[in-house]
Write an enzyme that holds these catalytic residues in place. Structure first.
Site, PDB file in Angstrom:
ATOM      1  CG  ASP A  47      -0.312  -0.635   2.537  1.00  0.00           C
ATOM      2  OD1 ASP A  47       0.858  -0.446   2.588  1.00  0.00           O
ATOM      3  OD2 ASP A  47      -1.096  -0.857   3.363  1.00  0.00           O
ATOM      4  CG  ASP A  89      -8.887  -1.826  12.051  1.00  0.00           C
ATOM      5  OD1 ASP A  89      -7.879  -2.507  11.408  1.00  0.00           O
ATOM      6  OD2 ASP A  89      -9.518  -0.860  11.240  1.00  0.00           O
ATOM      7  CG  HIS A 138      -6.194  -2.653   8.593  1.00  0.00           C
ATOM      8  ND1 HIS A 138      -6.580  -1.417   9.287  1.00  0.00           N
ATOM      9  CD2 HIS A 138      -4.982  -2.617   8.471  1.00  0.00           C
ATOM     10  CE1 HIS A 138      -5.099  -0.913   9.506  1.00  0.00           C
ATOM     11  NE2 HIS A 138      -4.436  -1.612   9.009  1.00  0.00           N
ATOM     12  CD  GLU A 177      -8.981   1.047   7.616  1.00  0.00           C
ATOM     13  OE1 GLU A 177      -8.839  -0.050   8.596  1.00  0.00           O
ATOM     14  OE2 GLU A 177      -8.291   1.915   7.893  1.00  0.00           O
TER      15      GLU A 177
END
Ligand code: GLP
Length: 258
Positions: free
Chosen positions: A68, A137, A139, A144
Site C-alpha cells: 500500500d 481492527d 485489517h 479496512e
C-alpha cells in the site's frame, strides 16, 4: 491455516526472516515477494539485512510488490511507504531498483495506477509469498473493516481509528495523516501462493482471535486467511491473550517443531 506462536517479537521475526530466506534460496527462478510497512515487519527486515551482510542470502533475484501507499503524500516524505521501504530495507540489500514495485499515491490517474499494479503482478508471474502485518481492527494492507473479501487494488478511505494509530508517525497530529491510501485488495493478497502475517503485541490480540477463531468476515479482513491454502500467522505470546486456552494449546502442540 498455521498459527506459529513464538516467545517474543525477536523470535517471531527471526522465524519469519528464515522462512523468507529459505524460500529465496530454494528457488532457481526469481522470487516475487509482497511486502508490508508498519512497525511489525521492522525486525524481519533487520534480520534479512543481517543475513545479506553475512552473505547468507542475495536479493538480486527478488522482485517485490508493496502492499500500500498513502495518497497525496510526496514520495520523498519521510513517512511515505516509499521512504519507509528504502530506508528500512531496500537501500541495505542488493535488490535491483527496477524489481521494486510500490503503488504511486501521486499518480495523475489513481484508478489506472491500481489497474496497472494488478497487471504488473500478473506479468511478474504472481506473488510467491505475501508478507503482511495486521491492523488493530484486523485489517490487512489497508483493507479496512467492510472491505470486500474479493477486493482488488484500489483507492481506500482510512478509518479514523487507523489514522489515529498511524498519527504516531506524523508527530501525533491527526491532521497530518493522509485520509486515503492505495492498497492491494484482499483478493490480491489471497492470490499469492503463500501468505505470512505477523501479529505481535497485546494490541493485536483481538485481531488475532478473530483471525483464528472468528468466522470469515469482511469486518476482520485478516480472517480471509482461513480460506487460503498456504496461510501462516506468526505471533508472539502477548498477542495470544484473547485466544481460548484450547486453541492456544492446540497450536503450541502441533507447531512444536516450527
Ligand atoms: C498499517 C498498514 C498495514 C499494517 C498495519 C499494522 O495501517 N497499512 O499494512 O499491517 O498498519 O501496523 P503495525 O505493524 O505498525 O502495527
Amino acid at each position: 491455516m498455521r498459527l506459529i506462536i513464538k516467545q517474543d517479537y525477536d523470535a517471531l521475526s527471526r522465524w519469519t526472516a528464515n522462512h523468507i530466506i529459505e524460500k529465496i534460496k530454494g528457488s532457481n527462478q526469481p522470487v516475487v515477494l509482497g511486502l508490508p510497512t508498519g512497525s511489525s515487519p521492522l525486525r524481519v527486515y533487520k534480520h534479512l539485512i543481517e543475513s545479506y551482510n553475512n552473505q547468507q542470502v542475495s536479493f538480486a533475484n527478488v522482485v517485490t510488490f508493496n502492499m500500500d501507499e498513502y495518497v497525496n503524500l510526496p514520495e520523498d516524505h519521510p513517512q511515505s511507504y516509499h521512504s519507509f521501504m528504502w530506508n528500512n530495507f531496500f537501500s541495505h540489500i542488493d535488490i535491483k531498483p527496477e524489481n521494486v514495485h510500490i503503488l504511486n499515491g501521486n499518480a495523475p490517474d489513481l484508478i489506472a495506477e491500481c489497474k496497472s499494479y494488478e497487471q504488473r503482478i500478473i506479468e511478474s508471474g504472481g506473488i510467491d509469498l505475501f508478507l503482511g502485518g495486521v491492523g488493530v481492527d484486523g485489517h490487512i494492507a489497508f483493507n479496512e473493516p467492510g472491505s470486500s473479501l474479493t477486493s482488488r487494488t484500489r483507492l481506500k478511505t482510512l478509518t479514523t481509528e487507523t489514522r489515529v494509530i498511524n498519527s504516531r508517525f506524523f508527530g501525533n497530529d491527526l491532521s497530518n495523516v493522509p485520509t486515503q491510501a492505495l492498497t492491494v485488495g484482499v483478493a490480491t493478497v489471497m492470490d499469492a501462493k503463500e501468505v505470512v502475517v505477523i501479529a505481535n503485541g497485546a494490541n493485536k490480540a483481538r485481531a488475532l482471535a478473530q483471525a483464528v477463531e472468528g468466522g470469515v468476515s469482511q469486518m476482520w479482513t485478516i480472517s480471509a486467511l482461513q480460506m487460503h491454502q498456504n496461510g501462516i500467522i506468526v505471533c508472539d505470546e502477548e498477542a495470544t491473550s484473547e485466544l481460548r486456552v484450547g486453541t492456544y494449546r492446540y497450536f503450541k502442540d502441533i507447531e512444536i517443531d516450527a
